[in-house]
Motif scaffolding. Structure first.
Motif, PDB file in Angstrom:
ATOM      1  N   PRO A 360       0.841  -1.202   0.000  1.00 58.93           N
ATOM      2  CA  PRO A 360       0.000   0.000   0.000  1.00 58.93           C
ATOM      3  C   PRO A 360       0.878   1.256   0.000  1.00 58.93           C
ATOM      4  CG  PRO A 360      -0.043  -1.074   2.152  1.00 58.93           C
ATOM      5  CD  PRO A 360       0.676  -2.004   1.227  1.00 58.93           C
ATOM      6  N   ILE A 361       0.298   2.367  -0.453  1.00 64.84           N
ATOM      7  CA  ILE A 361       1.055   3.607  -0.612  1.00 64.84           C
ATOM      8  C   ILE A 361       1.656   4.082   0.707  1.00 64.84           C
ATOM      9  CG2 ILE A 361       0.974   6.006  -1.415  1.00 64.84           C
ATOM     10  CD1 ILE A 361       0.569   3.885  -3.612  1.00 64.84           C
ATOM     11  N   HIS A 362       0.894   3.949   1.802  1.00 65.65           N
ATOM     12  CA  HIS A 362       1.407   4.456   3.079  1.00 65.65           C
ATOM     13  C   HIS A 362       2.654   3.685   3.522  1.00 65.65           C
ATOM     14  CE1 HIS A 362       0.181   1.160   5.844  1.00 65.65           C
ATOM     15  NE2 HIS A 362      -0.825   0.994   5.010  1.00 65.65           N
ATOM     16  N   GLN A 373       1.689   9.722   4.371  1.00 67.28           N
ATOM     17  CA  GLN A 373       1.360   9.379   2.981  1.00 67.28           C
ATOM     18  C   GLN A 373       1.095  10.642   2.172  1.00 67.28           C
ATOM     19  OE1 GLN A 373      -1.651   6.344   2.445  1.00 67.28           O
ATOM     20  NE2 GLN A 373      -2.224   7.119   0.425  1.00 67.28           N
ATOM     21  N   HIS A 374       0.450  11.628   2.802  1.00 63.95           N
ATOM     22  CA  HIS A 374       0.113  12.868   2.091  1.00 63.95           C
ATOM     23  C   HIS A 374       1.383  13.589   1.620  1.00 63.95           C
ATOM     24  CE1 HIS A 374      -1.902  16.577   0.991  1.00 63.95           C
ATOM     25  NE2 HIS A 374      -1.035  17.245   1.759  1.00 63.95           N
ATOM     26  N   TYR A 375       2.355  13.715   2.521  1.00 62.01           N
ATOM     27  CA  TYR A 375       3.616  14.394   2.178  1.00 62.01           C
ATOM     28  C   TYR A 375       4.336  13.627   1.061  1.00 62.01           C
ATOM     29  CZ  TYR A 375       8.169  16.671   2.949  1.00 62.01           C
ATOM     30  OH  TYR A 375       9.350  17.351   2.795  1.00 62.01           O
ATOM     31  N   PHE A 376       4.351  12.308   1.165  1.00 59.89           N
ATOM     32  CA  PHE A 376       4.991  11.484   0.144  1.00 59.89           C
ATOM     33  C   PHE A 376       4.296  11.651  -1.210  1.00 59.89           C
ATOM     34  CE2 PHE A 376       4.466   7.378  -2.153  1.00 59.89           C
ATOM     35  CZ  PHE A 376       5.733   7.315  -2.733  1.00 59.89           C
ATOM     36  N   SER A 377       2.958  11.575  -1.230  1.00 62.40           N
ATOM     37  CA  SER A 377       2.207  11.667  -2.487  1.00 62.40           C
ATOM     38  C   SER A 377       2.422  13.014  -3.167  1.00 62.40           C
ATOM     39  CB  SER A 377       0.713  11.442  -2.234  1.00 62.40           C
ATOM     40  OG  SER A 377       0.491  10.126  -1.770  1.00 62.40           O
ATOM     41  N   THR A 378       2.476  14.073  -2.345  1.00 66.80           N
ATOM     42  CA  THR A 378       2.714  15.414  -2.889  1.00 66.80           C
ATOM     43  C   THR A 378       4.101  15.491  -3.534  1.00 66.80           C
ATOM     44  OG1 THR A 378       1.297  16.390  -1.187  1.00 66.80           O
ATOM     45  CG2 THR A 378       2.825  17.866  -2.335  1.00 66.80           C
ATOM     46  N   ALA A 379       5.111  14.951  -2.836  1.00 69.55           N
ATOM     47  CA  ALA A 379       6.486  14.976  -3.357  1.00 69.55           C
ATOM     48  C   ALA A 379       6.612  14.107  -4.612  1.00 69.55           C
ATOM     49  CB  ALA A 379       7.451  14.475  -2.273  1.00 69.55           C
ATOM     50  N   PHE A 380       5.920  12.962  -4.604  1.00 66.66           N
ATOM     51  CA  PHE A 380       5.998  12.046  -5.753  1.00 66.66           C
ATOM     52  C   PHE A 380       5.367  12.681  -6.992  1.00 66.66           C
ATOM     53  CE2 PHE A 380       4.852   8.542  -8.519  1.00 66.66           C
ATOM     54  CZ  PHE A 380       5.916   7.663  -8.377  1.00 66.66           C
TER      55      PHE A 380
END
Length: 402
Positions: A360-362, A373-380
């Motif tokens: 899973p993404i998290h 997960q939010h910080y990672f998704s934004t950076a990705f």
């Protein structure tokens, strides 16, 4: 002895063919006779006959149907049609089934000898070709490692056409699909101490090849040395960052050598393997221009990127230099800031995990050093142009359609 079957519903015709010549003279033996097509097919398959005489007009299963089935089940069987003048148009259709010859009823002994002699010649030629192929196959298998190495060197040097490559892949028992990556491993003796003898050097090179091959697992690959004695891998399976680190660590621990591993994706079909190889060497040249401090900083980041608290200050402290100096050196030599370097390494690992796992993404976010997960998704999304889920979905669809 070549095995012969005679299929004709007239006993006198079967007897005439059987008794008209000395079969031993042609290294043949009549192993069975049949009076209908169905029986003939059963006997032909049971005895695995080499030569089949076929009457076109037989009960239950006619000669043409028999030959069609026999051609499927016994592709190397030689067939001779037995026919009368009134069935000659039938015989012409039989010729399209790749029969060897035909005999007119009643059979003429001299004509029969000529036909059998011709078939014997074909059988002997086929046997020689089969023996030659088997000999060639045995020789290839015996020297497969050397042949693959030579092929790999020719391939990455750009000296082979796509047609050459496809032919040699088949000969060497390799996949005819395009490889995924080319890997070049630059190695240095421990503390740059010279290796005493050529024999020691060859043993070390062999040990490196073996270790690399084992660490990369069962995926299809060619492992060889180039003209500079770098170890090169052409791999049909993508090599992960983790495997790259394992190679560098294992060679240091077990063989006491320092190694740098360079990986490039193959693009542009079969002849793009040479381009990927050149790109690896370009990476090598770029790496050689780096100062020891920047090289060690990048290696440290590649090893510890999963730590969410990894900072310029912590890396500088490990290297025993000031953060300002380290930041300036990274920017000067790599053309990007520390944070951009760290993000780039994390994004490459995240992309690999998205495609090679179902995590899973998290969890992927945690593995590459992000607290949320939010910080990672934004950076990705900022780095790759799409969200992690979109990246995983579109790349999977692309690979499936290819």
């Amino acid at each position: 002895m070549w095995k012969v079957l005679i299929a004709d519903d007239e006993a006198i015709i079967r007897e005439g063919i059987r008794e008209s010549i000395d079969w031993n003279e042609f290294n043949m033996e009549v192993v069975a006779e049949a009076e209908d097509g169905e029986e003939a097919l059963e006997l032909a398959l049971r005895h695995r006959v080499n030569v089949l005489f076929v009457d076109l007009s037989m009960p239950i299963m006619d000669g043409l149907t028999l030959m069609k089935y026999a051609r499927e089940k016994l592709p190397n069987c030689h067939m001779i049609v037995i026919t009368g003048y009134d069935e000659f148009s039938y015989a012409q259709e039989a010729i399209r089934l790749q029969v060897d010859d035909y005999l007119l009823k009643p059979t003429d002994p001299q004509r029969l000898r000529e036909v059998v002699a011709k078939v014997k010649e074909k059988l002997e030629q086929e046997q020689k070709e089969k023996q030659y192929r088997e000999l060639l196959t045995n020789q290839v298998q015996k020297h497969i490692h050397v042949l693959r190495q030579q092929f790999g060197m020719e391939w990455v040097a750009g000296r082979l056409t796509e047609e050459d490559i496809m032919g040699q892949l088949s000969l060497l028992g390799l996949s005819r699909s395009c490889p995924a990556q080319v890997v070049v491993i630059q190695w240095f003796s421990f503390k740059n101490q010279p290796i005493v003898s050529d024999r020691d050097r060859q043993l070390l090179l062999f040990a490196i090849e073996k270790a690399v091959s084992e660490l990369l697992g069962d995926g299809e690959k060619i492992v060889f040395r180039d003209s500079n004695e770098f170890i090169v891998v052409i791999s049909w399976k993508p090599i992960s960052e983790e495997q790259r680190r394992q190679i560098e660590t294992a060679l240091k621990q077990h063989l006491h050598i320092r190694a740098s591993v360079y990986i490039e994706t193959v693009e542009g079909g079969m002849v793009g393997v040479a381009t990927a190889y050149e790109k690896c060497k370009e990476q090598m040249v770029e790496e050689s221009r780096l100062s020891p401090i920047v090289r060690r900083a990048r290696q440290y980041i590649q090893k510890h990127f999963s730590q969410s608290d990894l900072t310029l200050e912590s890396v500088a402290e490990f290297l025993n230099v000031s953060p300002v100096y380290l930041s300036r050196m990274i920017k000067q030599e790599l053309g990007i800031s520390f944070i951009h370097l760290l993000t780039k390494i994390r994004m490459e690992k995240a992309a690999e995990l998205l495609l090679s796992t179902e995590l899973p993404i998290h969890e992927i976010a945690e593995r590459v050093g992000y607290d949320t997960q939010h910080y990672f998704s934004t950076a990705f999304k900022k780095a790759m142009g799409v969200s992690p889920n979109q990246y995983r979905r579109t790349r999977m669809i692309s690979e499936y359609t290819d």
